[in-house]
Design a protein around this motif. Structure first.
Motif: not given
Length: 370
Positions: A298-300, A287-292
């Motif tokens: 920056p994405v955490i 899910f973080a990957r999709t947002v990034k």
């Protein structure tokens, strides 16, 4: 020069971090009337010596009725602010780690018992219980007391409380604010069609459901110093049919970025009592990957990140820019030390602990903190 991505520096807004290890906010349920106690001196002081890149204060309520439990920390009064100031003064005496705070409102998931006492909702008539408020009069569980739907005055009061808490955080010298828009709490309740049944401009379409959380972001961003970062924590999916999902999260993240959000912390779940979660190591990282891939800030990533190589892989593959740890650092408060030793990196350590450095890791400790 760092050998790894995990221990390379990063900048979030104007905040420089020495490494990419974030200590996630973790509720302690140990406050008294919203005010931090001696437990917080021990807990936060302990974590501030861990060598992580930043320490985040637990979910901090902007209103008394916004607390998850009666033991939650608040930042809605002079007493709350003074108690937090005492703790931060003590922590900063011995640590130079940046400190962030997570500001939130529990909405319909407020007024609950402490987890080790069952975690169930306490009704307004019970000791330590109160009437909850939410986007709609839809209870988290059928047996729970339904929340009061927030009217326009209620929405204004919540917005004002977020702004006031942000000003108090600024007065305390806190380095960053994270707005809690995840885990089924108030702002997440506005986002999800499972909990938001409104028919006004705050309900229905995705644009309408995002409206109040974005308004809250705007007032916090305005109230907190412009040279310090304001970030948002989101749940990328409700893990429930018909609920909030990753595609909507991307739209929300893009809207936050356009408003000046400094980073997005991607978690999942917490909105529906019927959620079906597939839990395993790194289960939230996709899910973080999709947002990034959708934003430039920056994405955490967070969620069952416990292994050093696992954390490094998340960063080197580009799935996220930082990793957050919570339970792992409660279990092992020196997790960053051990990760640094594993990779041949260095961390800050207090002078009082320098002699603990194992001989085989003679370069583990860098500039002493304090």
């Amino acid at each position: 020069m760092s050998k790894t991505r995990l221990f390379s520096p990063i900048r979030i807004g104007s905040l420089n971090m020495r490494n990419r290890i974030v200590i996630a906010p973790m509720c302690q349920y140990s406050a008294a009337d919203g005010e931090m106690t001696d437990w917080h001196h021990i807990h936060l002081g302990h974590l501030a010596l861990s060598g992580a890149g930043i320490l985040t204060i637990e979910a901090t309520a902007v209103l008394p009725e916004g607390r998850i439990t009666y033991g939650d920390v608040g930042l809605y009064s002079d007493g709350c602010q003074a108690a937090m100031d005492r703790v931060l003064t003590s922590v900063r005496r011995w640590s130079n780690m940046p400190v962030a705070i997570q500001l939130g409102h529990a909405g319909r998931k407020a007024s609950t018992e402490k987890p080790w006492l069952g975690g169930h909702q306490l009704s307004p008539g019970e000791k330590n219980g109160w009437k909850t408020a939410a986007p709609s009069a839809v209870a988290f569980k059928p047996e729970y007391d339904p929340p009061q739907q927030l009217d326009r005055d209620g929405l204004k009061r919540v917005r004002g409380a977020f702004a006031d808490a942000a000003r108090r955080a600024a007065a305390l010298g806190i380095d960053a604010v994270q707005i809690h828009g995840a885990h089924g709490y108030l702002l997440h309740q506005f986002l999800s069609p499972l909990s938001n049944k409104r028919t006004d401009e705050y309900g229905g379409s995705l644009e309408n459901r995002m409206r109040f959380p974005l308004e809250v972001f705007d007032v916090v961003r305005e109230a907190f110093p412009s040279d310090k970062p304001v970030t948002m924590r989101v749940s990328a999916t409700d893990w429930a049919q018909g609920g909030w999902d990753n595609a909507q999260t991307v739209v929300f993240a893009e809207a936050l970025e356009a408003r000046g959000c400094s980073a997005i912390h991607v978690s999942t779940g917490g909105l529906s009592a019927h959620q079906q979660i597939s839990i395993g190591p790194s289960y939230q990282v996709p899910f973080a990957r999709t947002v990034k891939h959708a934003v430039k800030i920056p994405v955490i990533a967070v969620g069952l990140i416990t292994d050093f190589e696992q954390a490094e892989a998340i960063l080197t593959t580009g799935d996220a820019d930082l990793i957050a740890i919570a339970r792992a650092i409660l279990y092992d408060p020196r997790w960053p030390w051990h990760a640094a030793a594993h990779f041949g990196e260095t961390v800050d350590a207090p002078e009082q602990y320098l002699r603990s450095q194992p001989r085989q890791f003679k370069d583990l400790f860098g500039t002493p903190a304090g």
